[in-house]
Design a protein around this motif. Sequence first.
Motif, short mmCIF file in Angstrom:
data_model
loop_
_atom_site.label_atom_id
_atom_site.label_comp_id
_atom_site.label_asym_id
_atom_site.label_seq_id
_atom_site.Cartn_x
_atom_site.Cartn_y
_atom_site.Cartn_z
N SER A 122 0.86 -1.18 0.00
CA SER A 122 0.00 0.00 0.00
C SER A 122 0.90 1.24 0.00
N TYR A 123 0.32 2.40 -0.30
CA TYR A 123 1.09 3.64 -0.26
C TYR A 123 1.65 3.86 1.14
N ARG A 124 0.85 3.49 2.17
CA ARG A 124 1.29 3.67 3.54
C ARG A 124 2.53 2.80 3.82
N GLN A 125 2.48 1.55 3.38
CA GLN A 125 3.64 0.67 3.58
C GLN A 125 4.87 1.21 2.87
N GLN A 126 4.63 1.76 1.66
CA GLN A 126 5.75 2.30 0.89
C GLN A 126 6.35 3.51 1.62
N ALA A 127 5.50 4.34 2.22
CA ALA A 127 5.98 5.50 2.98
C ALA A 127 6.82 5.02 4.16
N LEU A 128 6.39 3.92 4.79
CA LEU A 128 7.17 3.33 5.90
C LEU A 128 8.52 2.83 5.40
N MET A 129 8.50 2.23 4.20
CA MET A 129 9.75 1.69 3.64
C MET A 129 10.82 2.76 3.50
N ILE A 130 10.41 3.99 3.19
CA ILE A 130 11.43 5.04 3.04
C ILE A 130 11.61 5.83 4.35
N GLY A 131 10.99 5.34 5.41
CA GLY A 131 11.18 5.97 6.72
C GLY A 131 10.46 7.29 6.88
N GLN A 132 9.42 7.54 6.05
CA GLN A 132 8.65 8.78 6.17
C GLN A 132 7.16 8.46 6.22
N PRO A 133 6.71 7.86 7.35
CA PRO A 133 5.35 7.33 7.42
C PRO A 133 4.27 8.36 7.14
N LYS A 134 4.58 9.65 7.30
CA LYS A 134 3.55 10.67 7.10
C LYS A 134 3.44 11.10 5.63
N ALA A 135 4.41 10.69 4.82
CA ALA A 135 4.47 11.23 3.46
C ALA A 135 3.65 10.41 2.45
#
Length: 349
Positions: free
Chosen positions: A285-298
């Motif tokens: 998901s987009y949320r998981q991908q944001a976590l992958m780059i260490g920017q969960p809010k982005a």
Amino acid sequence: MPTLPDENTMYQAIVRRDASFEGLFFLGVRSTGIFCRPGCPARKPKKENVDFFASAKEALFAGYRPCRRCRPLEAKDQTPPAIRRLLADISVHPQQRLTDSDVQRYGLQPSQVRRWFKKHHGLTFQGYLRSLRIGRALSLLDKGEKVIDTAFASGYESLSGFTGAFKKKMGRSPACSTGVPVVVLSRLATPLGPMIAGASRQGVCLLEFMERRMLETQFARLEKRLNARLLPGPSEHIDQLRRELDMYFQGHLHEFKVSLALAGTEFQMKVWHALQSIPYGQTRSYRQQALMIGQPKAVRAVGRANGDNRIAIVIPCHRVIGENGQLTGYGGGLWRKRFLLDLEQENLK
Ligand SMILES: [Zn+2]
């Protein structure tokens, strides 16, 4: 088994006579018993009269006769052998002048050659030759050849003729041309319709679905976006990409090896690298991908950067879906995203 686009998408393609759906489906018209390609100029049937088929064979087995106008049984996207010979010769010797009677010696009519280049490269045949010559001149200049020698070796009869043509295409004079980024473009046929691929010297920098025929205005837009001069022509990177894409669509290739030339902001690069780490056949998901780059809010910014991805399929933005498992936006259309995800599921082994 290929998935068909949904019926509304297909019907709209028929109404618009959209040639980019060529080869993706065939339509049978119940009232006449005839089947056609999606771009056939002879038909505009009512929706309730249309049957959709993934192949011409299926339409034949369902009892339809091929249309005489669009000839759905003839392979369309293949380059005729005579044109292939002509292309091979001019890519080796772009400096040679070709007259109409030279073209006829290949067994081709000059008008046929003009139509083919317009359709496949959005350029006239002479325009294509000019681009090849400039491309050759650029590589000679890069090797340190003198401008005057380059002019004659590239098929120009005078230095001023060469300088003028060069300036027109490259926006600067040949004397200060080394290091100008050049992107070589080529059209690729895929089971999802035609795609346009671009490569710099470093690697592939563009792979997009062509929704319409490539026109010169689209070239201009791409030039601006890539900040480079675009020239049609041969590229080793694109040859490799073509082979890998064929294997991918056959289900045999799970990871692309072709060199890529990515250009983006630091954030975009992070997002694109994260996309490349999503394994074949899986989704995030987009949320998981944001976590992958260490920017969960982005989450939103990640979605935007996915949308800015210029190398479809190879950088697998199709593997990112909504939180609820729904397919969300895809530049090439949701049916293409579904097709790619289904293809990967089926070939997971
Ligand atoms: Zn037809």
